[in-house]
Scaffold this motif. Structure first.
Motif, PDB file in Angstrom:
ATOM      1  N   TRP A  93      40.569  51.916  41.497  1.00 15.37           N
ATOM      2  CA  TRP A  93      40.885  52.059  40.160  1.00 15.37           C
ATOM      3  C   TRP A  93      42.150  52.957  40.183  1.00 15.37           C
ATOM      4  O   TRP A  93      43.127  52.935  39.403  1.00 15.37           O
ATOM      5  CB  TRP A  93      39.968  52.756  39.262  1.00 15.37           C
ATOM      6  CG  TRP A  93      38.706  51.393  39.217  1.00 15.37           C
ATOM      7  CD1 TRP A  93      37.418  51.466  39.560  1.00 15.37           C
ATOM      8  CD2 TRP A  93      38.885  50.162  38.753  1.00 15.37           C
ATOM      9  NE1 TRP A  93      36.856  50.112  39.226  1.00 15.37           N
ATOM     10  CE2 TRP A  93      37.642  49.194  38.765  1.00 15.37           C
ATOM     11  CE3 TRP A  93      40.093  49.298  38.027  1.00 15.37           C
ATOM     12  CZ2 TRP A  93      37.674  47.991  38.505  1.00 15.37           C
ATOM     13  CZ3 TRP A  93      39.941  47.992  37.692  1.00 15.37           C
ATOM     14  CH2 TRP A  93      38.779  47.464  37.809  1.00 15.37           C
ATOM     15  N   ASP A  94      42.353  54.228  40.782  1.00 15.58           N
ATOM     16  CA  ASP A  94      43.204  55.177  40.664  1.00 15.58           C
ATOM     17  C   ASP A  94      44.640  54.692  41.300  1.00 15.58           C
ATOM     18  O   ASP A  94      45.558  55.048  40.994  1.00 15.58           O
ATOM     19  CB  ASP A  94      42.733  56.418  41.326  1.00 15.58           C
ATOM     20  CG  ASP A  94      42.614  56.290  42.923  1.00 15.58           C
ATOM     21  OD1 ASP A  94      41.946  55.231  43.253  1.00 15.58           O
ATOM     22  OD2 ASP A  94      42.977  57.203  43.626  1.00 15.58           O
ATOM     23  N   LYS A  95      44.490  53.533  42.068  1.00 14.51           N
ATOM     24  CA  LYS A  95      45.752  53.032  42.621  1.00 14.51           C
ATOM     25  C   LYS A  95      46.241  51.876  41.594  1.00 14.51           C
ATOM     26  O   LYS A  95      47.338  51.183  42.138  1.00 14.51           O
ATOM     27  CB  LYS A  95      45.452  52.379  43.841  1.00 14.51           C
ATOM     28  CG  LYS A  95      45.000  53.471  45.116  1.00 14.51           C
ATOM     29  CD  LYS A  95      46.267  54.071  45.682  1.00 14.51           C
ATOM     30  CE  LYS A  95      45.736  55.038  46.745  1.00 14.51           C
ATOM     31  NZ  LYS A  95      45.572  56.391  46.582  1.00 14.51           N
ATOM     32  N   ILE A  96      45.500  51.400  40.716  1.00 15.33           N
ATOM     33  CA  ILE A  96      45.562  50.181  39.978  1.00 15.33           C
ATOM     34  C   ILE A  96      46.316  50.625  38.693  1.00 15.33           C
ATOM     35  O   ILE A  96      45.746  51.438  37.943  1.00 15.33           O
ATOM     36  CB  ILE A  96      44.409  49.593  39.624  1.00 15.33           C
ATOM     37  CG1 ILE A  96      43.789  48.863  41.173  1.00 15.33           C
ATOM     38  CG2 ILE A  96      44.689  48.208  38.545  1.00 15.33           C
ATOM     39  CD1 ILE A  96      42.459  48.067  40.782  1.00 15.33           C
ATOM     40  N   ASP A  97      47.414  50.020  38.190  1.00 14.19           N
ATOM     41  CA  ASP A  97      48.278  50.228  37.059  1.00 14.19           C
ATOM     42  C   ASP A  97      47.672  49.386  35.830  1.00 14.19           C
ATOM     43  O   ASP A  97      47.336  50.142  34.886  1.00 14.19           O
ATOM     44  CB  ASP A  97      49.711  50.050  37.252  1.00 14.19           C
ATOM     45  CG  ASP A  97      50.381  50.299  35.927  1.00 14.19           C
ATOM     46  OD1 ASP A  97      50.140  51.465  35.436  1.00 14.19           O
ATOM     47  OD2 ASP A  97      51.444  49.878  35.514  1.00 14.19           O
ATOM     48  N   GLU A  98      47.376  48.204  36.281  1.00 19.30           N
ATOM     49  CA  GLU A  98      46.924  47.153  35.144  1.00 19.30           C
ATOM     50  C   GLU A  98      46.312  46.126  35.622  1.00 19.30           C
ATOM     51  O   GLU A  98      46.642  45.625  36.773  1.00 19.30           O
ATOM     52  CB  GLU A  98      48.317  46.650  34.275  1.00 19.30           C
ATOM     53  CG  GLU A  98      47.813  45.803  33.142  1.00 19.30           C
ATOM     54  CD  GLU A  98      49.055  44.988  32.354  1.00 19.30           C
ATOM     55  OE1 GLU A  98      49.110  45.595  31.279  1.00 19.30           O
ATOM     56  OE2 GLU A  98      49.801  44.681  33.142  1.00 19.30           O
ATOM     57  N   VAL A  99      45.128  45.553  35.247  1.00 20.21           N
ATOM     58  CA  VAL A  99      44.448  44.399  35.274  1.00 20.21           C
ATOM     59  C   VAL A  99      44.314  43.294  34.046  1.00 20.21           C
ATOM     60  O   VAL A  99      44.607  43.848  32.864  1.00 20.21           O
ATOM     61  CB  VAL A  99      43.049  44.440  35.828  1.00 20.21           C
ATOM     62  CG1 VAL A  99      42.971  45.106  37.428  1.00 20.21           C
ATOM     63  CG2 VAL A  99      42.340  45.228  34.934  1.00 20.21           C
ATOM     64  N   GLU A 100      44.580  42.125  34.534  1.00 25.09           N
ATOM     65  CA  GLU A 100      44.713  41.249  33.161  1.00 25.09           C
ATOM     66  C   GLU A 100      44.218  39.927  33.890  1.00 25.09           C
ATOM     67  O   GLU A 100      44.484  39.439  34.781  1.00 25.09           O
ATOM     68  CB  GLU A 100      46.023  41.227  32.621  1.00 25.09           C
ATOM     69  CG  GLU A 100      46.338  40.328  31.400  1.00 25.09           C
ATOM     70  CD  GLU A 100      47.814  40.335  30.811  1.00 25.09           C
ATOM     71  OE1 GLU A 100      47.897  39.684  29.956  1.00 25.09           O
ATOM     72  OE2 GLU A 100      48.820  40.959  31.589  1.00 25.09           O
ATOM     73  N   ILE A 101      43.362  39.268  32.963  1.00 29.11           N
ATOM     74  CA  ILE A 101      42.909  38.066  32.891  1.00 29.11           C
ATOM     75  C   ILE A 101      44.183  36.937  32.636  1.00 29.11           C
ATOM     76  O   ILE A 101      44.638  37.109  31.610  1.00 29.11           O
ATOM     77  CB  ILE A 101      41.610  37.647  32.695  1.00 29.11           C
ATOM     78  CG1 ILE A 101      40.696  38.365  32.991  1.00 29.11           C
ATOM     79  CG2 ILE A 101      41.319  35.987  32.834  1.00 29.11           C
ATOM     80  CD1 ILE A 101      39.268  38.244  32.423  1.00 29.11           C
ATOM     81  N   ILE A 102      44.712  36.017  33.591  1.00 25.80           N
ATOM     82  CA  ILE A 102      45.625  35.141  33.284  1.00 25.80           C
ATOM     83  C   ILE A 102      45.686  33.815  33.592  1.00 25.80           C
ATOM     84  O   ILE A 102      44.540  33.494  34.451  1.00 25.80           O
ATOM     85  CB  ILE A 102      47.108  35.669  34.090  1.00 25.80           C
ATOM     86  CG1 ILE A 102      46.756  35.533  35.612  1.00 25.80           C
ATOM     87  CG2 ILE A 102      47.570  37.166  33.731  1.00 25.80           C
ATOM     88  CD1 ILE A 102      48.467  35.772  36.438  1.00 25.80           C
ATOM     89  N   THR A 103      46.344  33.047  32.728  1.00 28.02           N
ATOM     90  CA  THR A 103      46.526  31.605  33.339  1.00 28.02           C
ATOM     91  C   THR A 103      47.795  31.273  33.940  1.00 28.02           C
ATOM     92  O   THR A 103      48.860  31.800  33.476  1.00 28.02           O
ATOM     93  CB  THR A 103      46.341  30.622  31.952  1.00 28.02           C
ATOM     94  OG1 THR A 103      45.131  30.816  31.379  1.00 28.02           O
ATOM     95  CG2 THR A 103      46.595  29.252  32.433  1.00 28.02           C
TER      96      THR A 103
END
Length: 168
Positions: A93-103
Motif C-alpha cells: 500500500w505504501d507504493k500505491i498512489d491510487e486504486v480504482e475500479i474501472i470499465t
C-alpha cells in the motif's frame, strides 16, 4: 493470514475451448489420414513424425490454457496478482498512489501491455482494478466481482488504511 479478498479466474469461456478443440482436430485428422489410412495429408504433406510433433505441441498449448490461472489477493499488506505460470506482481500500500475500479476497452486476454492502461492482467470481461503506483507505473487486474472488490477496498479504508480510492 487469509486475505479479505481472493479471486481466482480461469480461461473457461465455452467458445475458447471449442476453438482449441477445433485446432486439435487438425493434427488428429492429419494423423488419421496419413498414418492410419496411409494417404498423404495435404498437397505438401509433412512427415509422420512432424504430424505427431504438431499433435503434441497442440496438446501442450491446450494444457497451458487449462493450467493458466489469474489469482488476485488483497489484504492490509497490499495487492498481489499472479497469472500462473507466466507472471506475478506484488504491490504494498505504501507504493500505491491510487486504486480504482474501472470499465475498460478490450485489450486482449492474458498478460497485455497497453499505452492507456499499463500492464493488464485479464481473463475476460471489461471490469478491473486500476492501480497507479507512486512511481507512475500503471496496472489493471481484471475482475468478475467488482462489487465484492469494492466492498473489500472500502472495508480496508474503514479499518484505518490510508487508501486513495479514486472514484469509488
Amino acid at each position: 493470514m487469509k486475505s479479505p479478498y481472493t479471486e481466482i479466474q480461469k480461461f473457461n469461456q465455452w467458445w475458447l475451448w471449442i476453438l482449441l478443440l477445433a485446432v486439435l482436430g487438425l493434427p488428429v485428422y492429419g494423423m488419421f489420414q496419413q498414418i492410419i489410412l496411409g494417404e498423404p495429408f495435404g498437397s505438401k504433406p509433412m512427415s509422420d513424425f512432424g504430424l505427431v510433433l504438431f499433435f503434441v505441441g497442440t496438446l501442450l498449448m491446450i494444457g497451458l490454457f487449462w493450467y493458466l490461472e489469474l489469482r488476485t489477493e488483497i489484504d492490509k499488506n497490499g495487492i498481489r496478482v499472479r497469472l500462473r505460470p507466466i507472471s506475478s506482481e506484488s504491490f504494498t500500500w505504501d507504493k500505491i498512489d491510487e486504486v480504482e475500479i474501472i470499465t475498460y476497452g478490450f485489450v486482449g486476454y492474458g498478460l497485455r501491455f497497453s499505452s492507456k492502461y499499463g500492464t493488464v492482467y485479464n481473463t475476460r470481461g471489461n471490469k478491473g482494478l486500476s492501480i497507479r503506483l507512486k512511481s507512475g507505473s500503471r496496472y489493471v487486474i481484471g475482475t468478475q466481482n467488482p462489487e465484492k472488490l469494492k466492498q473489500c477496498l472500502l472495508g480496508l479504508k474503514k479499518s484505518g488504511l490510508e487508501l486513495n480510492l479514486g472514484g469509488i
